[in-house]
Design a protein around this motif. Structure first.
Motif, PDB file in Angstrom:
ATOM      1  N   VAL A   1       0.649  -1.229  -0.057  1.00  0.00           N
ATOM      2  CA  VAL A   1       0.268  -0.332   0.463  1.00  0.00           C
ATOM      3  C   VAL A   1       0.561   0.519   0.472  1.00  0.00           C
ATOM      4  O   VAL A   1       1.775   1.517   0.733  1.00  0.00           O
ATOM      5  N   TYR A   2       0.976   2.144  -1.386  1.00  0.00           N
ATOM      6  CA  TYR A   2       1.521   3.244  -1.059  1.00  0.00           C
ATOM      7  C   TYR A   2       0.380   4.521  -0.615  1.00  0.00           C
ATOM      8  O   TYR A   2      -0.426   4.995  -0.700  1.00  0.00           O
ATOM      9  N   HIS A   3       0.975   5.367   0.037  1.00  0.00           N
ATOM     10  CA  HIS A   3       0.675   6.413   1.117  1.00  0.00           C
ATOM     11  C   HIS A   3       2.051   7.812   1.184  1.00  0.00           C
ATOM     12  O   HIS A   3       3.157   7.490   1.120  1.00  0.00           O
ATOM     13  N   ALA A   4       1.587   8.955  -0.037  1.00  0.00           N
ATOM     14  CA  ALA A   4       2.118   9.892  -0.170  1.00  0.00           C
ATOM     15  C   ALA A   4       1.358  11.172   0.458  1.00  0.00           C
ATOM     16  O   ALA A   4       0.478  11.138   0.288  1.00  0.00           O
ATOM     17  N   VAL A   5       1.952  12.079   1.201  1.00  0.00           N
ATOM     18  CA  VAL A   5       1.809  13.164   1.667  1.00  0.00           C
ATOM     19  C   VAL A   5       2.727  14.243   0.336  1.00  0.00           C
ATOM     20  O   VAL A   5       4.165  14.103   0.558  1.00  0.00           O
ATOM     21  N   PRO A   6       1.813  15.518   0.319  1.00  0.00           N
ATOM     22  CA  PRO A   6       3.165  16.010  -0.779  1.00  0.00           C
ATOM     23  C   PRO A   6       4.134  17.128  -0.340  1.00  0.00           C
ATOM     24  O   PRO A   6       5.174  17.450   0.235  1.00  0.00           O
ATOM     25  N   HIS A   7       3.801  17.348   1.421  1.00  0.00           N
ATOM     26  CA  HIS A   7       4.212  18.012   2.570  1.00  0.00           C
ATOM     27  C   HIS A   7       4.715  17.079   3.589  1.00  0.00           C
ATOM     28  O   HIS A   7       3.679  16.391   4.499  1.00  0.00           O
TER      29      HIS A   7
END
Length: 261
Positions: free
Chosen positions: A230-236
């Motif tokens: 599961v890939y979880h990305a946040v911009p900041h």
């Protein structure tokens, strides 16, 4: 093998979540996650890694990630746990990957925060700069630079008093240059890029796209190579986005864990 400092939070019969911090090695790193995990019914195990905090002791010069993984297995036995959900930040993520490859039965799941599978030139440059500060300007300069690599500039400025307190705490508990060199050497030698397809543990890969220490492409590589991850990305949020945006990270982690129940 010497006993390490460790502590538990939450119900004694809860599923175990063992949390492994990054280069600093401290159990206290996970303070923003503990209440949410305990409220969800998990038993949280935290520890100070060998050579750091309340587990101060000399490390051999050729200290390896495999040695850190062995400590986790010993800690699980001490805690009376057959298996754990493992959450690792940066260096801690490398320990989790090592366990997933060499002792998969010990892991119910794996969460990797801004981790990597192999060395990269950008992070190597950052570590060289930090070691140069330590060698030529001393421990205070080294710990003063640490927030630059951990936090977004805007967050660090807004939380300047907290950051100052962290710097003073880190200086007070500085583990020594030899220990730092051994731990940095271990993470810089780590390379399991050709073994990622062997990871069968359910895995969450969490990344902040503005991390200035570890390129976000390292997490993307992990997510691509580990089947079903599961890939979880946040911009900041930068390298320590589980701290700088704890609510978003906690939601992602709890959602991932809930799927496995």
């Amino acid at each position: 093998m010497s006993t390490l400092y460790w502590e538990t939070h939450g119900p004694a019969d809860g599923e175990v979540v063992l949390m492994c911090s990054g280069l600093g090695g401290s159990a206290g790193y996970w303070a923003p996650q503990v209440p949410a995990l305990v409220e969800a019914g998990y038993r949280v195990v935290l520890y100070d890694q060998r050579g750091t905090g309340r587990s101060l002791q000399p490390l051999k010069a050729d200290y390896r990630i495999e040695d850190m993984a062995a400590d986790v297995l010993a800690l699980l036995e001490q805690a009376g746990a057959r298996q754990c959900h493992f959450v690792g930040h940066a260096l801690g993520g490398l320990v989790g990957l090592q366990l997933a490859l060499d002792a998969p039965a010990a892991l119910a799941s794996l969460a990797l925060i801004n981790a990597w599978a192999q060395p990269n030139p950008h992070s190597a440059r950052c570590f060289e700069a930090r070691l140069a500060l330590l060698d030529h300007a001393g421990p205070r300069a080294y710990v003063q630079a640490q927030p630059i690599f951990l936090y977004p500039a805007s967050w660090a400025a807004l939380h300047a008093e907290r950051v100052d307190q962290e710097v003073e705490h880190a200086l007070e508990h500085f583990p020594g240059a030899a220990t730092l060199r051994a731990r940095i050497g271990a993470l810089r030698r780590f390379d399991v890029s050709d073994r990622l397809a062997q990871v069968i543990t359910p895995t969450l890969v969490s990344v902040a796209l503005d991390d200035v220490l570890v390129p976000a492409t390292c997490s993307a590589q992990l997510a691509r190579a580990i089947a079903g991850s599961v890939y979880h990305a946040v911009p900041h949020g930068a390298h320590a986005h589980n701290i700088t945006d704890a609510p978003a990270f906690n939601r992602a982690l709890l959602s991932f864990l809930a799927r496995l129940r």
